[in-house]
Scaffold this active site. Sequence first.
Site, PDB file in Angstrom:
ATOM      1  N   CYS A   1      77.118 141.110  41.282  1.00 44.80           N
ATOM      2  CA  CYS A   1      76.396 141.616  42.367  1.00 44.80           C
ATOM      3  C   CYS A   1      77.251 142.899  42.792  1.00 44.80           C
ATOM      4  O   CYS A   1      76.839 143.780  43.189  1.00 44.80           O
ATOM      5  CB  CYS A   1      75.991 140.504  43.111  1.00 44.80           C
TER       6      CYS A   1
ATOM      7  N   HIS B   1      74.718 142.507  50.208  1.00 46.91           N
ATOM      8  CA  HIS B   1      76.016 141.929  49.654  1.00 46.91           C
ATOM      9  C   HIS B   1      77.215 142.967  49.674  1.00 46.91           C
ATOM     10  O   HIS B   1      77.973 143.079  48.763  1.00 46.91           O
ATOM     11  CB  HIS B   1      75.823 141.778  48.070  1.00 46.91           C
TER      12      HIS B   1
END
Length: 488
Positions: A51, A102
């Site tokens: 991610c 994120h």
Amino acid sequence: MKPNVVLIMVDQMRADCLSILDHPVVDTPNLDQLARQGVLFKNAFSATPTCVPARAAVLTGMAQTSNGRVGYVDKVPWDYEHTLPGELAKAGYHTQAVGKMHVYPTRNLCGFHNVVLHDGYMHYSRFKHNILEADSFNYSGDDYLPWLKQQAGAKADLNDLGLDCNSSTVTRPWHLPDALHPTNWVVSESIDFLRRRDPRKPFFLKMSFVRPHPPFDPPQAFFDMYKDVDLPEPVIGDWAETEDDERHGFGPVVLKGIVPKNRLKRAQAAYYALITHIDYQIGRFLNSMQEHGVLKNTVFLFVSDHGEMLGDHNQFSKALPYEGSAKVPFILSDPGNILNVEKNRTVEDVVELRDVMPTLLDAAQVEIPNCVDGQSVLPLCANEKMKWRDYIHGEHPRGIESHHYLTNGKEKYIWYSQTGEEQLFNLIEDSGETVNLAGNIEYKNRLKYWRELLINELKGREEGYTDGVSLIKGREPKAILSHLMSQS
């Protein structure tokens, strides 16, 4: 007025999970339509398939060695001078992000005017022993969870189903009304942005879904689409481990191992169901765009940050160089014929997540900063004759499985930096990567060709992976390069 730009980003979606690519069971009618109204890139990759580093490539347009994130590390500040939303904002765009970012700090705008945030279950901000660490306790930064508690009750939480946020083998259907699912929430908030946007400006919207990343929790109606279907078996290479003496596959969070057959089938069904659920919600958003009169003057790009092994080669999750993990869907759609791309076609040239930023800046007629390593794919969409890259270089630290890979979409070379093991696959004849050709004398020259390319890529790297002549195994991999740490 310049075109609106919508970046639709999902998390952990395999490149092959599109019905327009003839997947045997997955149904994605709205994504298929976006592809029909634009161009589908069949060889798109995530150079660092987890991610954080993947999203850095998307937001900065920089290769992993430039942005400094060659692996996954949380809590390293994002202080990049040039970002995709930042450049669009400077060019007069109203910029909005909804869903997963994120980044760090959690509420870092990264150039957006506003962020409506749901990152999913973030360990560093959920672990109660971190509560006194003011710089890391960002739990209150999430926007979805307070809303969920307001709608479903004060005790509602992200882990109510008993599913781990990183398990790719355990599933249970969503237990609340569909409208409360985080996938629906992202679309609801995105639709609300259409109402609240500044109508005098073009807009850039990043609509970012946490799913199909675990937990595998599709609404029941979507799970029912797949639970009784004859699902494809995972591919198992002749090089893959086929024993699991320590029974790794029986835990709730599995990276590799032999998972009980029924559990795996349910996980497959739930994973496919999450993708179709997202697809239907994208359809809902497109309908709303029609209602607001903005569909035909908007350019769309659909992409995932990385894939999911889903049992291929008895491996699960991401971070690996194989097709299930590193290959991603990449669709540029132009329903209003703004860009004059050749519609309903596929492109074989190899592209990477760093190409997202320059492509969307190019579509918006905004200057691309010099720090960007990626390239706009618009000339490829227009079927122009041009010199394109020959291959991409990917990598990721993963313990004994730390690796580097090179691919041009036709072949793939993998070097495991801790063991020195090499793999070579002919992706044209063996898209499942089931036969390792590295030991085949007929491929000796091809192996040497790719090895020399990797040596050249790794020259001067601080880890000491090469002396310029040979690859050196056993050097400790880093997830963050020193030049990024010196800026933090």
